[in-house]
Design a protein around this motif. Structure first.
Motif, PDB file in Angstrom:
ATOM      1  N   LEU A   1       0.842  -1.192   0.000  1.00  0.00           N
ATOM      2  CA  LEU A   1       0.000   0.000   0.000  1.00  0.00           C
ATOM      3  C   LEU A   1       0.876   1.240   0.000  1.00  0.00           C
ATOM      4  O   LEU A   1       1.919   1.276   0.657  1.00  0.00           O
TER       5      LEU A   1
ATOM      6  N   TYR B   1      -8.992  -2.357   0.031  1.00  0.00           N
ATOM      7  CA  TYR B   1      -7.987  -1.481   0.643  1.00  0.00           C
ATOM      8  C   TYR B   1      -7.977  -1.654   2.164  1.00  0.00           C
ATOM      9  O   TYR B   1      -6.914  -1.782   2.780  1.00  0.00           O
TER      10      TYR B   1
ATOM     11  N   LEU C   1      -7.181   0.273  -7.474  1.00  0.00           N
ATOM     12  CA  LEU C   1      -6.269   0.808  -6.459  1.00  0.00           C
ATOM     13  C   LEU C   1      -4.926   1.208  -7.083  1.00  0.00           C
ATOM     14  O   LEU C   1      -4.350   2.232  -6.725  1.00  0.00           O
TER      15      LEU C   1
ATOM     16  N   LEU D   1      -2.182   1.548  -4.383  1.00  0.00           N
ATOM     17  CA  LEU D   1      -1.486   0.259  -4.318  1.00  0.00           C
ATOM     18  C   LEU D   1      -0.322   0.304  -5.288  1.00  0.00           C
ATOM     19  O   LEU D   1      -0.465   0.723  -6.435  1.00  0.00           O
TER      20      LEU D   1
END
Length: 810
Positions: A121, A139, A165, A171
């Motif tokens: 992340l 997430y 993401l 991400l």
């Protein structure tokens, strides 16, 4: 974005779809994304990550928009330099391979990379409404785990949310590249203490393996599988059951040479000195040139090589020395290391990954100035080359039989052009093409017509050669050969016997139904190996236990015929029970140092007779060998290739030349069923020029090289009819294409037809033979046909390759 883009040759692409794909370069990678560096790039509709090699750079900012971006750069500095990049492009343009196939040829396998993709992340956090509900859920779940493996599973289960993401920057994808270099060890197996203490149940094959381990103590996994006729899975199952255990055995490097010799101590005779003077003058001119050193067997080419290498080194330039067989490496390497010390590096496929990588790095760093090796050594990252030597230049091993299908001589010529260096080819039996080039003055010819003698007062004589007619004899060894070996044994002299077939029996036929015991995957008879009592296919590796029943009709009347080196070894043991016999073939040279140890032992007099295949025929020097026997000398005359006469002449001439290289005159006995054949007779006389005149006349009449080039188009597939149909379509496209070419292009098309061995490894094989001129026009034409047909539905599941001037005997 800086406007920089690169052209990348991507791994895993087929020839028909291979091109230099353009990618944009992020600002943080601009300094490292240079030609010769490897990168990881997204490829195809799914953007799957692949490794690629940068082959060009473009600074045109207008064309960057819409390009996919390079994900990461693998190398901190380019893994290949400017010259190697030029070689890569040359390979791609001339031998019908992809960019990445060409690149992999230039570096040792140990420097290849594999990579894994990981995720993490980013510090950036999503705001309310910025993500879809599913993406936000992924997430939040990802935020609660520190396990990279668990995170990867989450992402794989919901790829759509993961893409969202990544696209919005929450991400990050991380590509981790890992170099494929393993420790220099051999995997060994031995029985455990539990095996004898507990009653562990074993399968029949496991029991056979256990019996060998009880007798021998331990063995390498590879050797054990060969002896038992089993796969490595049998060994793995024994380990699982607790009956055996694996351990790594460190392979010690060959001992360093302590004693050093001086090049100044080498004394050349008249013809050697004349050759040295002429060739050294060509080296001193620092111009790209080629020369052929034609010397009879035993004429002393190696001392001339040593003097030329020394001359080149004194000029401040470097040398590559190519040899055709791994078996010749130990003797050649030891000679040159005694003369030139640790400045000599060795490169060939028999080394471990770590050893090859280590030698490659030594060369690239400038620690070595001389590279000795087989075909692939021609690409060694050596700078400032002044001389490339190709010993036994006519050998077929210099031509690669898998993509890229290059010839080492062509690659060497390219390197000599780049460095303004001399390409020196040498042989007692040069290829017809090379001698024709020298005869026409395109290559400078130097001749050494006499054998070399260490004692100038003694003139060394060529061995006396006799042809033995074996027609109707029914014997393996002629009376003359038995008598000759006995005489050698009584005098303490050594003998060499050549039989170019390994195994015990080479053909097994049912006397009832007349069917041979053939490989189920190939249209080739199985060879019987007595050592492990197995029937083995020498093409695909299939093996099975020997059976005394015909698989077709069940009859037990099987006829075993044909002879390989294993049977010859047994026959010799019966005829000469006190003789020490050494067998040299692919079955006895598994380990990395087998050649060195066995040849050294023979040279030290630990064996009386050496039996072997073609690996013993050339380049070896044993002064105590005074008798050479050639068995089934005519076997290779009928291989179906226009080069079969040339190869037969070369093999016989070369092995005969192993005899009488010391103070005693040698003798050669050639057993044949075709005693009147001119090739056999000229080889016995060591008369290359007479053979050349016969061969060049035939090739001129039939239009074969050097009067044309031969391009073979090969087809293979699991369905016989579909493969043949694809070959027919390809031939039709060639005919159509030739009609539409405005300029006249000399082409003769033969086929399509089935290959000599029509089925190999479960695939049916067809080919088209094209007599042509190997120029850019033809290569562009035939590549275009291959690309066009690859897109046709009839070619799905069909493998197609193009091979220029390769082996057409299979």
């Amino acid at each position: 974005m800086n406007g920089l883009s690169v052209q990348v040759g991507v791994s895993g692409t087929s020839f028909a779809f291979d091109q230099a794909y353009s990618y944009s370069v992020p600002d943080n990678l601009a300094d490292k994304a240079v030609p010769g560096s490897r990168v990881i790039v997204p490829f195809g509709r799914s953007d799957r990550r692949r490794v690629g090699i940068i082959v060009g750079v473009c600074t045109d900012t207008e064309n960057v928009e819409g390009l996919k971006a390079v994900s990461s750069v693998v190398d901190n500095t380019p893994i290949i330099g400017d010259e190697q990049l030029k070689l890569l492009l040359w390979l791609r343009d001339t031998v019908f391979c992809t960019y990445y196939e060409a690149f992999r040829t230039l570096i040792p396998p140990g420097l290849g990379v594999s990579f894994t993709q990981k995720y993490r992340l980013s510090p950036k956090k999503p705001k309310k409404g910025e993500l879809s509900d599913k993406a936000m859920g992924l997430y939040l779940s990802a935020s609660e785990t520190d396990d990279g493996g668990e995170l990867a599973v989450m992402i794989s289960e919901d790829g759509k949310s993961a893409s969202e993401l990544i696209e919005k920057g929450f991400l990050e994808e991380i590509d981790l590249a890992k170099q494929r270099v393993r420790d220099d060890t051999v995997s060994m197996v031995r029985l455990t203490d539990h095996y004898s203490e507990k009653n562990i149940k074993l399968t029949p094959k496991q029991k056979a393996a256990a019996e060998i381990l009880e007798r021998e103590g331990c063995a390498s996994v590879r050797e054990l599988c060969y002896m038992c006729g089993c796969t490595s899975q049998v060994v793995k199952n024994m380990v699982k059951s607790g009956a055996a255990e694996l351990f790594d055995y460190e392979v010690l490097k060959a001992p360093e040479t302590i004693e050093r010799d001086s090049v100044d101590d080498i004394v050349l005779n008249g013809s050697q000195q004349a050759a040295f003077d002429g060739i050294s003058q060509m080296i001193s001119e620092k111009k790209a040139a080629a020369a052929l050193l034609f010397g009879v067997t035993g004429s002393g080419k190696t001392p001339v090589f040593a003097k030329l290498i020394d001359h080149t080194l004194r000029m401040g330039r470097n040398v590559i020395m190519l040899i055709p067989e791994i078996s010749l490496t130990p003797q050649t390497l030891n000679r040159f290391r005694r003369l030139f010390g640790e400045t000599v590096a060795v490169l060939h496929s028999g080394l471990s990954l770590s050893m090859r990588s280590n030698e490659y790095k030594r060369v690239k760093s400038g620690q070595c100035r001389i590279v000795v090796g087989t075909r692939s050594a021609v690409f060694a990252p050596l700078d400032n080359i002044g001389l490339i030597i190709m010993d036994e230049e006519g050998e077929r091993t210099y031509k690669s039989e898998s993509s890229p299908r290059y010839h080492a001589k062509d690659a060497a010529a390219q390197r000599c052009l780049y460095h303004n260096a001399l390409l020196l080819t040498a042989s007692a039996t040069p290829s017809i093409e090379s001698y024709y080039s020298a005869e026409k003055g395109r290559t400078k010819l130097f001749v050494m017509p006499d054998r070399y003698s260490p004692d100038p007062s003694v003139k060394a004589a060529m061995p006396r050669a006799e042809i033995i007619d074996m027609t109707g004899s029914g014997r393996v060894l002629s009376e003359e050969l038995v008598s000759g070996i006995n005489d050698n044994l009584s005098r303490g002299e050594q003998s060499i016997l050549l039989l170019n077939r390994r195994g015990y029996h080479t053909f097994i036929t049912c006397s009832e139904c007349r069917e041979p015991l053939a490989c189920p995957n190939c249209s080739i008879p199985l060879t019987y190996h007595k050592v492990n009592n197995r029937l083995i296919c020498h093409y695909c590796g299939y093996s099975q236990d020997y059976t005394d029943k015909c698989p077709k009709c069940g009859s037990t009347k099987l006829k075993l015929s044909g002879m390989g080196t294993q049977r010859l070894e047994d026959e010799l043991a019966e005829f000469f029970p006190g003789a020490r016999i050494l067998r040299m073939d692919a079955d006895t040279t598994y380990s990395r140092y087998a050649y060195d140890k066995r040849f050294t032992a023979f040279g030290n007099g630990e064996y009386d007779i050496m039996v072997g295949t073609q690996m013993i025929a050339k380049g070896l020097d044993f002064p105590n060998v005074t008798l050479v026997g050639v068995l089934n000398a005519d076997k290779s005359l009928y291989s179906g290739d226009f080069r079969s006469y040339e190869r037969t002449f070369s093999l016989i001439t070369q092995v005969v030349g192993r005899s009488g290289r010391g103070n005693s005159r040698g003798r050669a006995l050639i057993q044949t069923f075709a005693p009147d054949h001119y090739v056999i007779n000229l080889a016995a006389q060591q008369n290359y020029t007479a053979f050349y005149e016969q061969e060049i006349a035939m090739r001129r009449a039939l239009i074969y090289p050097p009067f044309c080039d031969i391009c073979a188009v090969g087809f293979s597939g699991e369905d016989d009819k579909k493969t043949g149909a694809a070959a027919d379509i390809f031939a039709e496209k060639i005919a159509e294409g030739i009609k539409n070419i405005p300029e006249k292009m000399p082409v003769r098309v033969l086929g399509p037809s089935k290959c000599v061995f029509e089925k190999i490894n479960g695939k049916f094989r067809y080919r088209i033979i094209i007599k042509c001129r190997n120029n850019s026009q033809f290569r562009s034409f035939i590549s275009g046909v291959r690309t066009e047909t690859a897109r046709l539905p009839e070619f799905r599941g069909i493998s197609v390759y193009l091979d220029m001037n390769g082996d057409i005997s299979l």
